[in-house]
Motif scaffolding. Structure first.
Motif, mmCIF file in Angstrom:
data_model
loop_
_atom_site.group_PDB
_atom_site.id
_atom_site.type_symbol
_atom_site.label_atom_id
_atom_site.label_comp_id
_atom_site.label_asym_id
_atom_site.label_seq_id
_atom_site.Cartn_x
_atom_site.Cartn_y
_atom_site.Cartn_z
ATOM 1 N N ALA A 44 0.862 -1.185 0.000
ATOM 2 C CA ALA A 44 0.000 0.000 0.000
ATOM 3 C C ALA A 44 0.894 1.228 0.000
ATOM 4 O O ALA A 44 1.840 1.315 0.774
ATOM 5 C CB ALA A 44 -0.903 -0.001 1.225
ATOM 6 N N THR A 45 0.608 2.168 -0.878
ATOM 7 C CA THR A 45 1.357 3.415 -0.933
ATOM 8 C C THR A 45 0.502 4.549 -0.377
ATOM 9 O O THR A 45 -0.705 4.376 -0.181
ATOM 10 C CB THR A 45 1.835 3.710 -2.369
ATOM 11 O OG1 THR A 45 2.759 4.801 -2.348
ATOM 12 C CG2 THR A 45 0.674 4.014 -3.298
ATOM 13 N N ASN A 46 1.100 5.693 -0.150
ATOM 14 C CA ASN A 46 0.363 6.780 0.485
ATOM 15 C C ASN A 46 -0.721 7.378 -0.408
ATOM 16 O O ASN A 46 -1.839 7.602 0.026
ATOM 17 C CB ASN A 46 1.313 7.861 1.009
ATOM 18 C CG ASN A 46 2.258 8.410 -0.026
ATOM 19 O OD1 ASN A 46 2.116 8.180 -1.231
ATOM 20 N ND2 ASN A 46 3.259 9.137 0.443
ATOM 21 N N VAL A 47 -0.391 7.671 -1.657
ATOM 22 C CA VAL A 47 -1.370 8.272 -2.573
ATOM 23 C C VAL A 47 -1.163 7.720 -3.977
ATOM 24 O O VAL A 47 -0.032 7.571 -4.435
ATOM 25 C CB VAL A 47 -1.303 9.824 -2.556
ATOM 26 C CG1 VAL A 47 0.043 10.347 -2.998
ATOM 27 C CG2 VAL A 47 -2.419 10.444 -3.382
ATOM 28 N N LEU A 48 -2.246 7.382 -4.618
ATOM 29 C CA LEU A 48 -2.259 6.966 -6.023
ATOM 30 C C LEU A 48 -3.161 7.923 -6.778
ATOM 31 O O LEU A 48 -4.224 8.305 -6.284
ATOM 32 C CB LEU A 48 -2.868 5.564 -6.180
ATOM 33 C CG LEU A 48 -2.030 4.373 -5.803
ATOM 34 C CD1 LEU A 48 -2.900 3.108 -5.829
ATOM 35 C CD2 LEU A 48 -0.870 4.220 -6.757
ATOM 36 N N THR A 49 -2.739 8.301 -7.960
ATOM 37 C CA THR A 49 -3.571 9.182 -8.775
ATOM 38 C C THR A 49 -3.745 8.578 -10.150
ATOM 39 O O THR A 49 -2.789 8.094 -10.756
ATOM 40 C CB THR A 49 -2.934 10.581 -8.909
ATOM 41 O OG1 THR A 49 -2.745 11.127 -7.612
ATOM 42 C CG2 THR A 49 -3.821 11.511 -9.716
ATOM 43 N N PHE A 50 -4.967 8.626 -10.627
ATOM 44 C CA PHE A 50 -5.303 8.186 -11.975
ATOM 45 C C PHE A 50 -5.711 9.432 -12.749
ATOM 46 O O PHE A 50 -6.762 10.008 -12.490
ATOM 47 C CB PHE A 50 -6.420 7.147 -11.930
ATOM 48 C CG PHE A 50 -6.048 5.939 -11.110
ATOM 49 C CD1 PHE A 50 -5.369 4.878 -11.689
ATOM 50 C CD2 PHE A 50 -6.338 5.885 -9.758
ATOM 51 C CE1 PHE A 50 -5.005 3.776 -10.934
ATOM 52 C CE2 PHE A 50 -5.983 4.788 -8.984
ATOM 53 C CZ PHE A 50 -5.312 3.724 -9.581
#
Length: 159
Positions: free
Chosen positions: A73-79
């Motif tokens: 799990a990473t802190n933030v993902l953006t699509f």
């Protein structure tokens, strides 16, 4: 934010409860990021239609693994879905709350300061900013730092 700033449509989804991150607060941070990006001028923006989802470790790991091939799990993902011909950017932002909280503790940052940074970081990605090349990273980090300073949060990149 001013009346001339681009319009923001923000949907917030809570896969995990986090009372410190109500919709109004997330919207405020996203609005500051949108206004900062518009002033920076990387892309011509009339507005943004974004969703922001707060998730736990399992969903964060599943998304990061499925879309980036990284099994954690990473802190933030953006699509990022791009900007349409009328100047509306679209994107989805996912913030993993347990990772956010752990990083804030480890980095000795206030939870809300780190949450603001990750929200702004994710919104800037949704608007077309990235940090793959050093020049782009410097531009994005400088903009994040300026936006955060505007709301009284210290430079997150200073150790």
């Amino acid at each position: 934010m001013t009346a001339s700033d681009p319009q923001l449509a923000l949907a917030v989804q809570y896969a995990v409860a986090e009372p410190r991150l109500p919709r109004w607060r997330l919207r405020r941070w996203a609005g500051y990021a949108l206004a900062g990006a518009a002033a920076d001028g990387l892309v011509a923006l009339q507005g943004a239609e974004l969703s922001l989802r707060l998730v736990g470790l399992a969903e964060g790991r599943r998304l990061n693994s499925g879309f980036r091939g990284r099994d954690y799990a990473t802190n933030v993902l953006t699509f990022e879905y791009g900007v349409d011909p009328l100047g509306t950017a679209r994107g989805d932002i996912v913030i993993c709350v347990p990772v956010l909280a752990r990083e804030a503790r480890e980095q000795k940052k206030q939870f809300l300061d780190h949450a603001a940074h990750l929200t702004i970081h994710g919104v800037l990605h949704a608007l077309g900013y990235d940090h793959i090349k050093a020049r782009d990273a410097r531009r994005m980090e400088a903009l994040e730092t300026a936006i955060l300073a505007r709301i009284g949060i210290a430079d997150p990149y200073i150790a």
